[in-house]
Design an enzyme around this catalytic site. Sequence first.
Site, PDB file in Angstrom:
ATOM      1  N   ARG A   1      60.351  33.576  64.387  1.00 11.19           N
ATOM      2  CA  ARG A   1      59.420  34.387  65.369  1.00 11.19           C
ATOM      3  C   ARG A   1      59.725  34.031  66.796  1.00 11.19           C
ATOM      4  NH1 ARG A   1      54.341  31.067  63.042  1.00 11.19           N
ATOM      5  NH2 ARG A   1      55.966  31.179  61.262  1.00 11.19           N
TER       6      ARG A   1
ATOM      7  N   LYS B   1      64.103  20.468  57.737  1.00 11.18           N
ATOM      8  CA  LYS B   1      63.868  20.754  56.430  1.00 11.18           C
ATOM      9  C   LYS B   1      64.177  19.616  55.341  1.00 11.18           C
ATOM     10  CE  LYS B   1      64.414  25.787  57.056  1.00 11.18           C
ATOM     11  NZ  LYS B   1      62.951  26.170  56.905  1.00 11.18           N
TER      12      LYS B   1
END
Length: 413
Positions: free
Chosen positions: A389, A312
């Site tokens: 996920r 990020k």
Amino acid sequence: IWVVNSAGVCGQWLHGHKQRCLPSRHAQSVVCCPAGCDEAATEKTVSIKSPALTALDGELGGALTELLAGGDFEGKQGQASRAIRLGPGSPGPKYVALLGLGKADALTKPQLDRYGASPYQAAGVSLTKLAKAEKATSAGLGLLHGPTGGQQQLDAATYLAAGMLKGCYESTRFKSKSKPCKLSALHILGVGGGEGKAADLAAAVKHGTSMAVGGFLTRYLVEAPPNVCTPSHLAEAAEHIAALAPNRFKLEVLDADACAKLGMGCYLGVAEASLLPPAFIHLAYKPAGEAQKKVAIVGKGLTFDSGGYNLKAGIGSMIELMKFDMGGAAATLGAARILADTQPEGVEVHFIVAACENMIHGKGLHPGDVLKAASGKTIEVNNTDAEGRLTLADALWYAQEKAQATVSTVAQQ
């Protein structure tokens, strides 16, 4: 008059919360909530129409007329007017203000059929914030048009107590200097019920207090930086909850070896790059009697998410805020904390958190790696920032196959 103790709400909620009734006394800040915005909904209000408000306005020397004269208060849900100080000869309170409950028809709708916060809860939060701004030591909220019907009265008491206490929470433990909260007592007036329903109303207030404490635990965990709220820290929070009701809760924390034996390749693939060991948390609540249904609440538990090799980076990446990637886990444990107090019958609840970090390391997950989930499915990882996920894939499998529960909620950030 129902008195809810707010002392200690600024403290560390992992160490528990004790409720006690304080002696009833005049509140320093009394907030009157006109049910259903009698005074305004779409237009600016400069006069009082409600007979109840008119009578109270006379007792308060026209203070309510002064509050409404500016036309800014519309009685919307959660809206608060300014607080004004009453004269030396006023009966009881030092300050008075108005709070809005929104549309009248919304007050009769069951909370389960309503989207968002209860109007009573929103009013309770607004009261406490207003009282703290005025540095009051006690505050009271009076319903001029109290709810009718037994269940509506109980719901009002529950959500008022929850909202009033939630508004007390202050994040101070990481500040070098902080001023203690002066607010020590909150009063609920006008919910009705009479003496015959005193025990039911007391139970409703206690239930609202439990809801607030669960919210405190959630906020306590989310506000903590990643060097404090680690996977083991979440496991300690689960241990704290289990200790509050040892006859109802059973806790199991699986380490990396135990997860490997279950084939949790996705979860361990994310956790592998961190120097901190993962903690797979399974906190099971079982009722006193027979359980009619079995559900699972699964919370995303990334205590820090760097993004991995798909780092990020750049404007808008919010890497400095990635401590909140465990917000789902915090909400899950907050719900468990509520059950520690309320202990509902007929339902078995499994709280599951796959806690770990998503970091960068030579042995960590690469873009393009293929992982094998506990379900047997293989997954190609094209972006290491899709860690949520992956961890949830194994956590959901565990909820279905090991806990054998129906997944009712998947809590993420």
